[in-house]
Design an enzyme around this catalytic site. Structure first.
Site, short mmCIF file in Angstrom:
data_model
loop_
_atom_site.label_atom_id
_atom_site.label_comp_id
_atom_site.label_asym_id
_atom_site.label_seq_id
_atom_site.Cartn_x
_atom_site.Cartn_y
_atom_site.Cartn_z
CG ASP A 103 6.55 -10.59 4.47
OD1 ASP A 103 6.41 -10.60 3.23
OD2 ASP A 103 7.56 -11.03 5.06
N GLY A 151 0.77 -1.24 0.00
CA GLY A 151 0.00 0.00 0.00
C GLY A 151 0.80 1.28 0.00
CE1 TYR A 179 5.69 -5.07 -12.38
CE2 TYR A 179 6.00 -4.01 -14.51
CZ TYR A 179 5.30 -4.15 -13.32
OH TYR A 179 4.20 -3.35 -13.09
N GLY A 202 3.25 1.98 -2.10
CA GLY A 202 3.80 2.23 -3.42
C GLY A 202 3.11 3.40 -4.09
#
EC number: 1.1.1.103
Length: 373
Positions: free
Chosen positions: A106, A63, A195, A65
């Protein structure tokens, strides 16, 4: 246990049904078989019934980011402050901590994630924990753990507890063999970054869990997201955020991509609204699990020309980062998002002129405040 026995019988009947040869068998929308992970016999969680008529109880992972804090603000306005829980592994700044519920989470700790979902009666989960493109290439093993193992934990918890799950995807989910202008929803992907590979994996795993377990999985492929009040997070499109900060502060900007590199982009307000709209869309309206969404496409040179209209003395130079340039050259130049516009009425508000005006006004105002202080 009678419930487990019943679920196994349901799974047995479902898996034993003959296929038609060209299409997968029609499966129920909700839970089809046993959970992807077996529940230990001695597990002891507090279970509370939750009415679908009530507001959703939301958990946002990753949250802190670029998107999480803004999404939490939007959702709290819609569903109430206490119904939206922001989470991360980092300590939040004071204004974030005071704005609404925040907890440590986590995603690599499956048991902890499960306890959070159960103890807070979570019904919607937005999974934003990820390492972005350029950062992921610098640390592949960590990106693999966070982007893939973490995703598996989230999928299993969501399937087990019947959550509505949103996982963002990206222009990075495509590769050099994909059609680039425009790029449709369904085509060859084959990305060349960890990614991108992890995001294709997420798209396919989410769709599999939808068919196999009835998980209400929803996904948007974001273009480059431009936001005023957050720092660049290590992505290839970061230049389109940094340029505004440097233009206001220094009157010049050094770009790490070639001037003609065209990429799809979107202002953060459109991005967050699209995310909420697809989550609120009726299930029967969705023909896909993963949609492209887009607003505009531009090059660094085109963006600089628009900035010059506001700051005539602005100067841009180019010092190309070969790693980021190679990534950008493999990505779409333009997204075809016609299916999203048809299925659930997606429509963007910000084009390039509105984007530039908004970003410069924001950074200009903050610069004046800083100078006054």
């Amino acid at each position: 246990m009678p419930v487990v026995k019943m679920l196994k019988q349901v799974a047995s009947r479902t898996l034993g049904s003959p296929a038609c040869g060209c299409q997968p068998p029609t499966l129920p929308r909700r839970f089809l078989g046993t959970s992807p992970r077996q529940i230990p016999a001695d597990a002891n969680f507090h279970s509370t019934s939750f009415s679908e008529a009530n507001q959703p109880r939301v958990l946002i992972t990753g949250g802190l980011g670029q998107l999480g804090v803004g999404l939490a603000s939007l959702l709290r306005k819609r569903f109430g402050k206490d119904n939206v829980i922001l989470s991360d592994i980092r300590k939040p700044p004071e204004h974030v901590f005071l704005s609404g519920p925040f907890i440590y989470s986590d995603i690599l700790d499956y048991k902890n994630l499960r306890e959070i979902v159960v103890n807070n009666r979570v019904t919607w989960l937005f999974h934003y924990s990820a390492l972005l493109s350029a950062v992921g290439e610098a640390n592949v093993s960590l990106a693999r753990a966070v982007n893939i193992t973490g995703l598996h934990n989230v999928l299993d918890v969501a399937a087990e507890h019947g959550l509505r799950l949103f996982v963002p995807s990206t222009i990075g989910a495509f590769g050099p063999t994909s059609p680039r202008n425009p790029t449709p929803d369904l085509c060859i992907q084959r990305p060349r970054t960890i990614y991108g590979v992890s995001k294709v994996h997420a798209e396919l795993m989410g769709e599999y869990y939808y068919y196999r377990y009835g998980l209400d999985f929803r996904c948007l492929r974001y273009p480059g997201i431009i936001s005023a009040d957050s720092q660049p997070g290590g992505g290839t499109t970061d230049y389109a955020v940094q340029i505004f900060q440097d233009a206001v502060k220094n009157g010049r900007f050094e770009c790490n991509l070639n001037p003609g590199t065209k990429l799809p982009m979107m202002y953060i307000d459109d991005c967050l609204r699209a995310t909420l709209e697809v989550m609120e869309a009726p299930a029967e309206a969705l023909s896909l699990r993963t949609y492209n969404v887009n607003a505009m496409s531009f090059t660094p040179a085109e963006l600089a020309q628009e900035v010059l209209k506001h700051i005539p003395e602005f100067q841009i130079t180019y010092n190309v980062d070969s790693v980021r340039q190679a990534i950008a050259d493999s990505w779409p130049m333009n997204f075809d998002d016609s299916t999203a516009r048809r299925d659930w009425g997606w429509k963007h508000d910000f084009d390039l002129p509105e984007l530039v005006t908004t970003m410069l006004n924001f950074h200009g105002a903050h610069s004046r405040v800083a100078q006054a202080n």
